[in-house]
Each structure stands twice: as structure tokens, then as C-alpha cells.
Design a protein around this motif. Structure first.
Motif, PDB file in Angstrom:
ATOM      1  N   GLY A 128       0.822  -1.214   0.000  1.00 35.20           N
ATOM      2  CA  GLY A 128       0.000   0.000   0.000  1.00 35.20           C
ATOM      3  C   GLY A 128       0.849   1.254   0.000  1.00 35.20           C
ATOM      4  N   LEU A 129       1.945   1.220   0.759  1.00 33.29           N
ATOM      5  CA  LEU A 129       2.833   2.384   0.802  1.00 33.29           C
ATOM      6  C   LEU A 129       3.477   2.648  -0.563  1.00 33.29           C
ATOM      7  CD1 LEU A 129       4.596   1.841   4.262  1.00 33.29           C
ATOM      8  CD2 LEU A 129       2.991   3.667   3.649  1.00 33.29           C
ATOM      9  N   ILE A 130       3.848   1.570  -1.255  1.00 30.34           N
ATOM     10  CA  ILE A 130       4.452   1.726  -2.590  1.00 30.34           C
ATOM     11  C   ILE A 130       3.466   2.404  -3.545  1.00 30.34           C
ATOM     12  CG2 ILE A 130       5.265   0.468  -4.629  1.00 30.34           C
ATOM     13  CD1 ILE A 130       7.321   0.443  -2.481  1.00 30.34           C
ATOM     14  N   ILE A 131       2.205   1.946  -3.497  1.00 32.06           N
ATOM     15  CA  ILE A 131       1.183   2.538  -4.372  1.00 32.06           C
ATOM     16  C   ILE A 131       0.950   3.999  -3.988  1.00 32.06           C
ATOM     17  CG2 ILE A 131      -1.251   2.430  -5.038  1.00 32.06           C
ATOM     18  CD1 ILE A 131      -1.068  -0.615  -4.605  1.00 32.06           C
ATOM     19  N   LEU A 132       0.920   4.269  -2.679  1.00 34.81           N
ATOM     20  CA  LEU A 132       0.707   5.645  -2.208  1.00 34.81           C
ATOM     21  C   LEU A 132       1.814   6.565  -2.713  1.00 34.81           C
ATOM     22  CD1 LEU A 132      -1.036   7.476  -0.397  1.00 34.81           C
ATOM     23  CD2 LEU A 132       0.501   6.922   1.495  1.00 34.81           C
ATOM     24  N   VAL A 133       3.049   6.093  -2.659  1.00 30.85           N
ATOM     25  CA  VAL A 133       4.184   6.900  -3.131  1.00 30.85           C
ATOM     26  C   VAL A 133       4.059   7.154  -4.637  1.00 30.85           C
ATOM     27  CG1 VAL A 133       6.676   6.886  -3.510  1.00 30.85           C
ATOM     28  CG2 VAL A 133       5.754   6.180  -1.299  1.00 30.85           C
ATOM     29  N   ALA A 134       3.641   6.114  -5.391  1.00 34.87           N
ATOM     30  CA  ALA A 134       3.498   6.272  -6.845  1.00 34.87           C
ATOM     31  C   ALA A 134       2.433   7.316  -7.179  1.00 34.87           C
ATOM     32  CB  ALA A 134       3.138   4.930  -7.474  1.00 34.87           C
ATOM     33  N   VAL A 135       1.306   7.270  -6.448  1.00 39.40           N
ATOM     34  CA  VAL A 135       0.238   8.252  -6.691  1.00 39.40           C
ATOM     35  C   VAL A 135       0.702   9.643  -6.281  1.00 39.40           C
ATOM     36  CG1 VAL A 135      -2.105   8.951  -6.027  1.00 39.40           C
ATOM     37  CG2 VAL A 135      -1.589   6.543  -6.425  1.00 39.40           C
ATOM     38  N   LEU A 136       1.423   9.727  -5.154  1.00 36.78           N
ATOM     39  CA  LEU A 136       1.927  11.025  -4.694  1.00 36.78           C
ATOM     40  C   LEU A 136       2.860  11.653  -5.731  1.00 36.78           C
ATOM     41  CD1 LEU A 136       2.198  13.118  -2.415  1.00 36.78           C
ATOM     42  CD2 LEU A 136       4.100  11.749  -1.499  1.00 36.78           C
ATOM     43  N   ILE A 137       3.733  10.834  -6.306  1.00 38.21           N
ATOM     44  CA  ILE A 137       4.644  11.338  -7.343  1.00 38.21           C
ATOM     45  C   ILE A 137       3.853  11.871  -8.535  1.00 38.21           C
ATOM     46  CG2 ILE A 137       6.385  10.640  -9.036  1.00 38.21           C
ATOM     47  CD1 ILE A 137       7.452   8.688  -6.907  1.00 38.21           C
ATOM     48  N   ASP A 138       2.778  11.119  -8.909  1.00 38.02           N
ATOM     49  CA  ASP A 138       1.935  11.554 -10.035  1.00 38.02           C
ATOM     50  C   ASP A 138       1.261  12.884  -9.730  1.00 38.02           C
ATOM     51  OD1 ASP A 138       0.339  11.355 -12.435  1.00 38.02           O
ATOM     52  OD2 ASP A 138      -1.325  10.792 -11.137  1.00 38.02           O
ATOM     53  N   VAL A 139       0.741  13.039  -8.507  1.00 35.74           N
ATOM     54  CA  VAL A 139       0.075  14.288  -8.105  1.00 35.74           C
ATOM     55  C   VAL A 139       1.059  15.450  -8.129  1.00 35.74           C
ATOM     56  CG1 VAL A 139      -1.029  15.480  -6.170  1.00 35.74           C
ATOM     57  CG2 VAL A 139      -1.713  13.143  -6.747  1.00 35.74           C
ATOM     58  N   LEU A 140       2.245  15.235  -7.570  1.00 31.27           N
ATOM     59  CA  LEU A 140       3.249  16.306  -7.521  1.00 31.27           C
ATOM     60  C   LEU A 140       3.711  16.701  -8.921  1.00 31.27           C
ATOM     61  CD1 LEU A 140       5.376  15.136  -4.446  1.00 31.27           C
ATOM     62  CD2 LEU A 140       3.700  16.990  -4.550  1.00 31.27           C
ATOM     63  N   LYS A 141       3.834  15.695  -9.809  1.00 25.01           N
ATOM     64  CA  LYS A 141       4.242  15.993 -11.192  1.00 25.01           C
ATOM     65  C   LYS A 141       3.199  16.857 -11.889  1.00 25.01           C
ATOM     66  CE  LYS A 141       5.677  12.506 -13.671  1.00 25.01           C
ATOM     67  NZ  LYS A 141       5.745  11.081 -14.115  1.00 25.01           N
ATOM     68  N   ASN A 142       1.909  16.497 -11.709  1.00 23.40           N
ATOM     69  CA  ASN A 142       0.831  17.279 -12.333  1.00 23.40           C
ATOM     70  C   ASN A 142       0.766  18.687 -11.765  1.00 23.40           C
ATOM     71  OD1 ASN A 142      -0.058  15.276 -14.082  1.00 23.40           O
ATOM     72  ND2 ASN A 142      -1.406  14.359 -12.551  1.00 23.40           N
ATOM     73  N   ARG A 143       0.976  18.806 -10.432  1.00 25.20           N
ATOM     74  CA  ARG A 143       0.918  20.129  -9.809  1.00 25.20           C
ATOM     75  C   ARG A 143       2.060  20.999 -10.316  1.00 25.20           C
ATOM     76  NH1 ARG A 143       0.648  19.839  -3.481  1.00 25.20           N
ATOM     77  NH2 ARG A 143      -1.269  18.765  -4.082  1.00 25.20           N
ATOM     78  N   TYR A 144       3.244  20.388 -10.438  1.00 28.14           N
ATOM     79  CA  TYR A 144       4.409  21.137 -10.931  1.00 28.14           C
ATOM     80  C   TYR A 144       4.186  21.582 -12.376  1.00 28.14           C
ATOM     81  CZ  TYR A 144       9.182  22.054 -12.476  1.00 28.14           C
ATOM     82  OH  TYR A 144      10.310  22.620 -13.001  1.00 28.14           O
ATOM     83  N   LYS A 145       3.556  20.680 -13.167  1.00 30.30           N
ATOM     84  CA  LYS A 145       3.301  21.003 -14.575  1.00 30.30           C
ATOM     85  C   LYS A 145       2.305  22.158 -14.702  1.00 30.30           C
ATOM     86  CE  LYS A 145       1.596  18.934 -18.852  1.00 30.30           C
ATOM     87  NZ  LYS A 145       1.001  17.710 -19.460  1.00 30.30           N
ATOM     88  N   ASN A 146       1.254  22.116 -13.864  1.00 31.72           N
ATOM     89  CA  ASN A 146       0.223  23.162 -13.933  1.00 31.72           C
ATOM     90  C   ASN A 146       0.748  24.514 -13.474  1.00 31.72           C
ATOM     91  OD1 ASN A 146      -1.673  21.342 -14.893  1.00 31.72           O
ATOM     92  ND2 ASN A 146      -2.358  20.758 -12.831  1.00 31.72           N
ATOM     93  N   GLU A 147       1.726  24.489 -12.546  1.00 30.56           N
ATOM     94  CA  GLU A 147       2.280  25.745 -12.060  1.00 30.56           C
ATOM     95  C   GLU A 147       3.274  26.331 -13.079  1.00 30.56           C
ATOM     96  OE1 GLU A 147       2.070  24.709  -7.259  1.00 30.56           O
ATOM     97  OE2 GLU A 147       3.987  24.752  -8.334  1.00 30.56           O
TER      98      GLU A 147
END
Length: 303
Positions: free
Chosen positions: A284-303
Motif C-alpha cells: 500500500g505504501l508503494i502505491i501511495l508513493v506512486a500516486v503522490l509522485i503523479d500528483v506532484l508531477k501534475n501540480r508542478y506542470k500546472n504551475e
């Protein structure tokens, strides 16, 4: 990057246990990953469109139960396999209709489908395991090509190749990315978004049924409780493989590596005798980290 992480993971597990790099162990890893891999192929299409399918594990169990019932009814095993695949495709199509035509949230539709399919599997079987005594059918899960390569691995590899070709070289593949990337732009470009979504969910249903045939063939029986939690593994594999839950991103190769990472993690923790409860936590932690990376990448892209 994902491939590099996979190699590092294998290197670490190889140092921790001398049984990791044996041929038998790797054959087990691929066979064990075949069910998740086949389902993850369909899940990749859905996630690229920006959707999600939580019903895959229950659809697998229900279609496998229907398949076992047909075999016990003395139906020709080839016909039983064909009917099971069509049945799975129809379940996916129904999900797609609710999502695309009635504009219902994918999470709610597939959550309901998950409950309905699992419940029907229980009703159909009376909560009991249905044995499958048919060599032709069980060959799909227990057979070998040239007495070397297990059939489940062959089916998984074929599914990945076909899906990879569709996504990369066909009009439908390009439209799938377009729908997930920017729905408004896709709509103004003349893409029929409803059709793309219905096809994507139909593929997921078809792949779930295929995995059901492989799993029940491998076990020589159909269990109403089989594949519980499979949706988590399939979604996790696709996200770890680089797909974005917001849609528009993802590759079949990435999903393949994601499936292998999940399987290698399971295998490595078993070899190291890690408590199964902790295995769930770690996964579960591995999946959480993968989703977190995806969220941060999208946020960085939008900014």
C-alpha cells in the motif's frame, strides 16, 4: 526510470536471498503475475481515458464461475471459453454505458459493479468452490508451450503486445490518449468520447474474463472469493508503471514493468519470510508513493 528502479529492486533482493535469481523462481514470478498482468492491460486503457475500474476482481470471479458452470454442464470447453469472454466484455460494456451515456462517476459505477458481480458469484455457486475437471479448459492455466513456457505467461505476453500495438499505432489508441488528456479538446476535434470510453471499459471486462479463465484453469476450480483485492494490484501496477490517474498518460511497457515490480515485491517478501500483514502495508505504501509522485508531477506542470 521505472525500469531502472525495477533493476535496483531485483539487485537488492538478489543480495538478500540466494533463491531469487533461480529459473524456477522467475518462472513462478511470471506465472503469479499473469492474472494481475492480464487485468492490468485492460486497466491501462481505462486509466488513460481518466477513468477507473474497481470491479475487475469481482468480474473475474463471476465470469470464472459462469465458465465453470458451463464446463460442468458438459459444454464444449472452447465454446465455454468464447461465451465467458463475450460475457466479460458485455459486463465491461454495461459499465461503460452507465459512465459514458448516463454520465455517472466511474468510481461509483464500478464500485456497484464490484458488489453486484461478487454477490452474483456467491449466489451462483452457493458460496462453494466449483471444481473444473476438463483438461482442455485447464490447459489455459496449467499447460506449457513446448513443455517449457507456461501458457498463462504466453497469454499475458500476447495481451501486452496487442494492447501496446493498439495504443501506439491505431486511431483508437490515439483517441484514448486524447480523451484522457483533454476531453474538451477531444470533443471539439470530433472524437466520440462516449464510444472511446465504452470500448475502454469493454476491454477491461474482456481482460478480466480472460484472467478468470487463466486463474480457474490454473487452480482447476472456480472460487467465488478469488481475486479479492485484485483491483488494488492492477491499479497499483498501472500507476507504478507511469500512468496518471488524471488520464492522458501511460504506456503498456510501463504497466508491464509495474506488474513485474508488484510481483517481484510479493515474491521477495515471501522469500524473506516477511509477515503477510506487513506485506499488505508495504504494498500500500508503494502505491501511495506512486500516486503522490503523479500528483506532484501534475501540480508542478500546472504551475
Amino acid at each position: 526510470m521505472i525500469l531502472f528502479g525495477f533493476i535496483i529492486l531485483c539487485f537488492i533482493l538478489g543480495l538478500l536471498t540466494n533463491r531469487f535469481f533461480t529459473i524456477n523462481n522467475w518462472r513462478n514470478i511470471f506465472v503469479q503475475s499473469s492474472t494481475t498482468g492480464i487485468v492490468a492491460v485492460g486497466m491501462t486503457f481505462v486509466i488513460i481515458t481518466g477513468g477507473i475500474d474497481l470491479s475487475v476482481g469481482s468480474v473475474l470471479a463471476f465470469t470464472a464461475m459462469i465458465s465453470a458452470g458451463m464446463i460442468r454442464g458438459n459444454m464444449n470447453p472452447i465454446l465455454a471459453i468464447i461465451f465467458t469472454l463475450v460475457f466479460g466484455l458485455c459486463i465491461g460494456l454495461i459499465n461503460g454505458l452507465f459512465i459514458s451515456k448516463l454520465k455517472m462517476p466511474p468510481f461509483i459505477v464500478t464500485l456497484a459493479a464490484m458488489s453486484i458481480a461478487r454477490g452474483l458469484a456467491m449466489v451462483y455457486s452457493g458460496g462453494r468452490t466449483i471444481p473444473i475437471m476438463n483438461d482442455t479448459y485447464n490447459f489455459m492455466g496449467q499447460g506449457y508451450l513446448f513443455k517449457i513456457i507456461p501458457i498463462p505467461i504466453i497469454i499475458m505476453i500476447i495481451a501486452f503486445f496487442i494492447a501496446g500495438y493498439i495504443l501506439k499505432y491505431t486511431s483508437f489508441g490515439r483517441k484514448t490518449y486524447a480523451v484522457g488528456g483533454n476531453r474538451e479538446a477531444a470533443k471539439f476535434s470530433g472524437i466520440k468520447i462516449d464510444n472511446i470510453e465504452m470500448i475502454a471499459y469493454s476491454i477491461t471486462g474482456l481482460m478480466s474474463a480472460t484472467a478468470g479463465i487463466v486463474l480457474s484453469g490454473r487452480l482447476g476450480a472456480s472460487l467465488p472469493t478469488s481475486a479479492e483485492g485484485l483491483e488494488l494490484d492492477a491499479i497499483g501496477a498501472v500507476v507504478i508503471g507511469g500512468a496518471s490517474l488524471s488520464g492522458g498518460k501511460g504506456t503498456i511497457f510501463g504497466t508491464f514493468i509495474g506488474v513485474l515490480i508488484m510481483s517481484v515485491l510479493n515474491n521477495g517478501m515471501n522469500l524473506l519470510n516477511v509477515n503477510p500483514f506487513y506485506q499488505q502495508v508495504f504494498k500500500g505504501l508503494i502505491i501511495l508513493v506512486a500516486v503522490l509522485i503523479d500528483v506532484l508531477k501534475n501540480r508542478y506542470k500546472n504551475e
